[in-house]
Each structure stands twice: as C-alpha cells, then as structure tokens.
Motif scaffolding. Structure first.
Motif, PDB file in Angstrom:
ATOM      1  N   TRP A  49     -16.496 -57.910 -50.453  1.00 54.20           N
ATOM      2  CA  TRP A  49     -16.822 -59.314 -50.709  1.00 54.20           C
ATOM      3  C   TRP A  49     -17.360 -59.479 -52.126  1.00 54.20           C
ATOM      4  O   TRP A  49     -18.129 -58.631 -52.575  1.00 54.20           O
ATOM      5  CB  TRP A  49     -17.893 -59.738 -49.694  1.00 54.20           C
ATOM      6  CG  TRP A  49     -18.367 -61.161 -49.802  1.00 54.20           C
ATOM      7  CD1 TRP A  49     -17.832 -62.244 -49.175  1.00 54.20           C
ATOM      8  CD2 TRP A  49     -19.486 -61.653 -50.556  1.00 54.20           C
ATOM      9  NE1 TRP A  49     -18.541 -63.384 -49.493  1.00 54.20           N
ATOM     10  CE2 TRP A  49     -19.560 -63.043 -50.355  1.00 54.20           C
ATOM     11  CE3 TRP A  49     -20.421 -61.065 -51.414  1.00 54.20           C
ATOM     12  CZ2 TRP A  49     -20.534 -63.842 -50.945  1.00 54.20           C
ATOM     13  CZ3 TRP A  49     -21.387 -61.854 -52.006  1.00 54.20           C
ATOM     14  CH2 TRP A  49     -21.445 -63.234 -51.771  1.00 54.20           C
ATOM     15  N   THR A  52     -10.555 -59.156 -52.688  1.00 57.29           N
ATOM     16  CA  THR A  52      -9.441 -58.881 -51.787  1.00 57.29           C
ATOM     17  C   THR A  52      -8.863 -57.522 -52.162  1.00 57.29           C
ATOM     18  O   THR A  52      -9.420 -56.807 -53.003  1.00 57.29           O
ATOM     19  CB  THR A  52      -8.333 -59.951 -51.929  1.00 57.29           C
ATOM     20  OG1 THR A  52      -7.712 -59.816 -53.226  1.00 57.29           O
ATOM     21  CG2 THR A  52      -8.896 -61.370 -51.785  1.00 57.29           C
ATOM     22  N   ARG A  75      -9.977 -57.695 -41.791  1.00 61.05           N
ATOM     23  CA  ARG A  75     -10.119 -58.877 -40.938  1.00 61.05           C
ATOM     24  C   ARG A  75     -11.009 -59.905 -41.656  1.00 61.05           C
ATOM     25  O   ARG A  75     -12.126 -59.592 -42.078  1.00 61.05           O
ATOM     26  CB  ARG A  75     -10.780 -58.460 -39.625  1.00 61.05           C
ATOM     27  CG  ARG A  75     -11.186 -59.598 -38.705  1.00 61.05           C
ATOM     28  CD  ARG A  75     -11.984 -59.088 -37.525  1.00 61.05           C
ATOM     29  NE  ARG A  75     -11.199 -58.233 -36.652  1.00 61.05           N
ATOM     30  CZ  ARG A  75     -10.851 -58.528 -35.394  1.00 61.05           C
ATOM     31  NH1 ARG A  75     -11.243 -59.678 -34.856  1.00 61.05           N
ATOM     32  NH2 ARG A  75     -10.137 -57.685 -34.663  1.00 61.05           N
ATOM     33  N   GLY A  76     -10.483 -61.125 -41.836  1.00 63.76           N
ATOM     34  CA  GLY A  76     -11.236 -62.172 -42.499  1.00 63.76           C
ATOM     35  C   GLY A  76     -11.013 -62.277 -43.989  1.00 63.76           C
ATOM     36  O   GLY A  76     -11.506 -63.201 -44.631  1.00 63.76           O
ATOM     37  N   LYS A  82      -8.274 -64.683 -39.742  1.00 63.75           N
ATOM     38  CA  LYS A  82      -9.692 -65.010 -39.808  1.00 63.75           C
ATOM     39  C   LYS A  82     -10.170 -65.509 -38.437  1.00 63.75           C
ATOM     40  O   LYS A  82     -10.500 -66.690 -38.263  1.00 63.75           O
ATOM     41  CB  LYS A  82      -9.946 -66.046 -40.902  1.00 63.75           C
ATOM     42  CG  LYS A  82      -9.564 -65.498 -42.291  1.00 63.75           C
ATOM     43  CD  LYS A  82      -9.490 -66.577 -43.335  1.00 63.75           C
ATOM     44  CE  LYS A  82      -9.153 -65.973 -44.690  1.00 63.75           C
ATOM     45  NZ  LYS A  82      -7.828 -65.276 -44.705  1.00 63.75           N
ATOM     46  N   TYR A  87     -16.299 -59.125 -36.498  1.00 61.83           N
ATOM     47  CA  TYR A  87     -16.620 -58.723 -37.868  1.00 61.83           C
ATOM     48  C   TYR A  87     -17.624 -57.585 -37.960  1.00 61.83           C
ATOM     49  O   TYR A  87     -18.031 -57.219 -39.068  1.00 61.83           O
ATOM     50  CB  TYR A  87     -17.081 -59.943 -38.667  1.00 61.83           C
ATOM     51  CG  TYR A  87     -15.975 -60.962 -38.802  1.00 61.83           C
ATOM     52  CD1 TYR A  87     -14.917 -60.741 -39.674  1.00 61.83           C
ATOM     53  CD2 TYR A  87     -15.950 -62.100 -38.017  1.00 61.83           C
ATOM     54  CE1 TYR A  87     -13.873 -61.648 -39.787  1.00 61.83           C
ATOM     55  CE2 TYR A  87     -14.911 -63.017 -38.119  1.00 61.83           C
ATOM     56  CZ  TYR A  87     -13.873 -62.786 -38.997  1.00 61.83           C
ATOM     57  OH  TYR A  87     -12.839 -63.675 -39.095  1.00 61.83           O
ATOM     58  N   TYR A 221     -11.089 -67.380 -51.415  1.00 59.61           N
ATOM     59  CA  TYR A 221     -12.282 -67.879 -50.724  1.00 59.61           C
ATOM     60  C   TYR A 221     -12.456 -69.387 -50.924  1.00 59.61           C
ATOM     61  O   TYR A 221     -13.575 -69.895 -50.856  1.00 59.61           O
ATOM     62  CB  TYR A 221     -13.524 -67.137 -51.222  1.00 59.61           C
ATOM     63  CG  TYR A 221     -13.545 -65.676 -50.834  1.00 59.61           C
ATOM     64  CD1 TYR A 221     -14.157 -65.245 -49.666  1.00 59.61           C
ATOM     65  CD2 TYR A 221     -12.926 -64.723 -51.641  1.00 59.61           C
ATOM     66  CE1 TYR A 221     -14.162 -63.914 -49.299  1.00 59.61           C
ATOM     67  CE2 TYR A 221     -12.923 -63.380 -51.289  1.00 59.61           C
ATOM     68  CZ  TYR A 221     -13.539 -62.978 -50.118  1.00 59.61           C
ATOM     69  OH  TYR A 221     -13.536 -61.653 -49.765  1.00 59.61           O
ATOM     70  N   ASP A 225     -12.720 -71.910 -43.894  1.00 64.45           N
ATOM     71  CA  ASP A 225     -12.416 -70.830 -42.962  1.00 64.45           C
ATOM     72  C   ASP A 225     -12.598 -69.466 -43.616  1.00 64.45           C
ATOM     73  O   ASP A 225     -13.136 -68.536 -43.004  1.00 64.45           O
ATOM     74  CB  ASP A 225     -10.979 -70.999 -42.464  1.00 64.45           C
ATOM     75  CG  ASP A 225     -10.760 -70.392 -41.086  1.00 64.45           C
ATOM     76  OD1 ASP A 225     -11.707 -70.415 -40.272  1.00 64.45           O
ATOM     77  OD2 ASP A 225      -9.639 -69.917 -40.826  1.00 64.45           O
ATOM     78  N   ALA A 226     -12.170 -69.339 -44.868  1.00 64.35           N
ATOM     79  CA  ALA A 226     -12.309 -68.064 -45.570  1.00 64.35           C
ATOM     80  C   ALA A 226     -13.771 -67.742 -45.847  1.00 64.35           C
ATOM     81  O   ALA A 226     -14.196 -66.582 -45.735  1.00 64.35           O
ATOM     82  CB  ALA A 226     -11.514 -68.104 -46.874  1.00 64.35           C
ATOM     83  N   ALA A 229     -15.370 -66.634 -42.586  1.00 63.59           N
ATOM     84  CA  ALA A 229     -14.960 -65.295 -42.184  1.00 63.59           C
ATOM     85  C   ALA A 229     -15.656 -64.226 -43.022  1.00 63.59           C
ATOM     86  O   ALA A 229     -16.145 -63.223 -42.488  1.00 63.59           O
ATOM     87  CB  ALA A 229     -13.443 -65.164 -42.301  1.00 63.59           C
TER      88      ALA A 229
END
Length: 307
Positions: A49, A52, A75-76, A82, A87, A221, A225-226, A229
């Motif tokens: 984070w 990607t 995942r996410g 997502k 998580y 991001y 939703d991103a 997640a």
C-alpha cells in the motif's frame, strides 16, 4: 487516448522490456490479477500500500531473464477483486497458494514488500510445503509488538519533514486506515494527495518514484471501493497478530532487506528470531520503497539469494 488506456495493466505490462502479459485467475473465491514474464524457477512478487504490482517494474525485466516472474495484485489491490472481507494475511496467503496451484506449480519463491511482505511471511508459515524461499522488503508480519505502537509521535519520529537517517516513521496512517467509511469520502478522486505525501517523505529521494508511477497508483486507488479494500489490509492487523502467535519459526530460507533510512534497524533486531535461516541486509541510501529506490540492489540481493 484515456488514462485507463495508457495506465491500464495490459498497457503497462506491454511497456516492460521483454515479454510480459497481464492475466486474471479466479482462485479462493476472489479474482486475482497478475503480470507474468520470463522463464525458469517461479518467483512471485507481492506489493504493498498504496501501490500495485507496478512497483516491481524496475526489477521485473532483469529478474525475468533468470526466473518465471509473476507479479500479483493482492486481494483488494489494483486489477484484483475487492470483496467485503478476507483481508487478514492468512486468507490472503491462501489466495496466493490457490493461485500457485492454478498455475500448475507446487513450490515457489516469494518476495514481498510492505503488505506483500506480510502475506509472503504468512504464506511460508501456513504453506511450508509450497515454499522454496521468501524475501521480505522493509516490513515484517504484524506481531504482538504492534499492539504497542504509539498514537502520538515519539522523540525523533518525523511527521512533516522528509525522513532522516536513523529516524523512525510516525505511522499515523495505521490509525487513519482503521476508520470505516470516512477515508473513502475524504480521498475518493483525491488519493494522489496521500500518495505523494507518503512517497515524498518515506523515500530517501522522492524522484525515484516517477510521475508515471504516481499516476498509476493514484488511478488504482481513485475509487471509494479501492480505498475501502486497501484499508482492509490494516483493519485486520489485530487478527494478523493473533494468527502470528500460532506460527512457529519459518523454516524456508528467508532474506530480509531494510532501507537504512527506513526499517532496517528494527528488522535487524527482530527478524532473526522469526526463522531458522534468516539473512538481514541493509540497503544503503534507501527509504521504504526499496524496489523503486534501489532496484539494482534488489536484483542483486534476490539473484544472490535465490541462485
């Protein structure tokens, strides 16, 4: 041509030297995106984070000359699904294990950075029979010491200035990302502001994370939703700490790289006890984003470690 055309995963994969392809797989109840190229023994690359798979772009071409490189969006993340949950790092490691089986592989080596390092560790702890070697870049798996992280910065912890040698970061975003619902409202369409703040302060030289990469991450991001997640990776830390208590020492050979201006000292002191065969290496003149700041150091360390 839109940003999605030039900054999309397929276009990014094609832009790398060599032959890389962008693919998807339905595994463990989630759709995972990955970029694959090269040949030889398999090497999975797991990112963190707020990035990607693209964070490995500077090392993938060289590594692909020796290994079958598979850079995965967790995942996410990025082009992967997502879902509402899953998580915790044990479940995310199960995702990767299912992907390994989907690819027809039995054992793999994994290098992970940031959140990806946590997943790599969980993979080795939960699937030792499917683990050849693992490398962790600048971050360890959450353990009970994380429960004592300070809400207020301690002496010498930077907040507003660029990172200084020997300084420990004040991880305010660990708390921010625990908040449910609000970060999405604050950051939707504006995640570039947060990304730039982190890159400018957590890298030894912010210029190593270039404009194109910053656009890639901001796009990844950009939606509520991103953001939700990605925050989910942080909201499971208490569960991750509980899971870590049940793990024995990792038996697969483990390489740990830490930036001298980031987390090296902590990793040097803590990681040898986490495995039976552990090397901890300091990356000089480097902050948190090791694959982009010091790609040649990563290439040299991984090829020396993996053989």
């Amino acid at each position: 041509m839109s940003a999605n055309d030039t900054l999309g995963d397929a276009a990014l994969a094609r832009s790398l030297p060599g032959t890389f392809t962008s693919r998807h797989a339905e595994v463990n109840g989630v759709r995972l995106h990955y970029v694959e190229g090269g040949g030889g023994e398999p090497l999975l690359l797991l990112g963190g984070w707020p990035q990607t798979w693209w964070q490995w772009n500077k090392v993938m071409p060289a590594l692909a000359r020796r290994y079958r490189v598979i850079a995965v969006d967790l995942r996410g993340m990025g082009g992967s699904g997502k879902p509402a949950g899953g998580y915790d790092k044990k479940t995310m490691a199960a995702d990767i294990h299912a992907l390994v089986r989907h690819l027809g592989l039995t054992t793999v080596s994994i290098a992970g950075h940031d959140i990806g390092a946590m997943v790599a560790y969980a993979y080795a702890a939960n699937h030792p029979e499917a683990t050849t070697k693992i490398a962790l870049l600048d971050v360890a798996h959450p353990d009970e010491s994380w429960s004592a992280l300070r809400l207020l910065p301690g002496p010498g912890q930077h907040v507003d200035s660029v990172i200084e040698e020997g300084a420990r970061s004040f991880l305010w975003w660990f708390a921010f990302n625990q908040v449910r619902g609000l970060p999405e409202k604050l950051l939707e369409g504006r995640h570039r502001l947060l990304g730039d703040w982190l890159f400018d302060r957590q890298a030894d030289d912010a210029g190593f994370i270039d404009e194109r990469s910053r656009q890639v991450y901001a796009l990844a991001y950009s939606t509520a939703d991103a953001i939700r997640a990605g925050n989910g990776w942080y909201q499971t830390f208490n569960r991750d700490i509980e899971d870590e208590r049940t793990y024995g020492r990792v038996t697969a050979p483990m390489l740990v790289l830490g930036g001298d201006r980031s987390n090296y000292a902590n990793l040097r002191d803590t990681m040898p006890a986490k495995g039976t065969d552990v090397q901890v290496i300091e990356v000089a003149d480097c902050g948190h984003y090791i694959p982009e700041e010091r790609p040649q150091a990563v290439i040299d360390a991984l090829t020396g470690f993996l053989g």
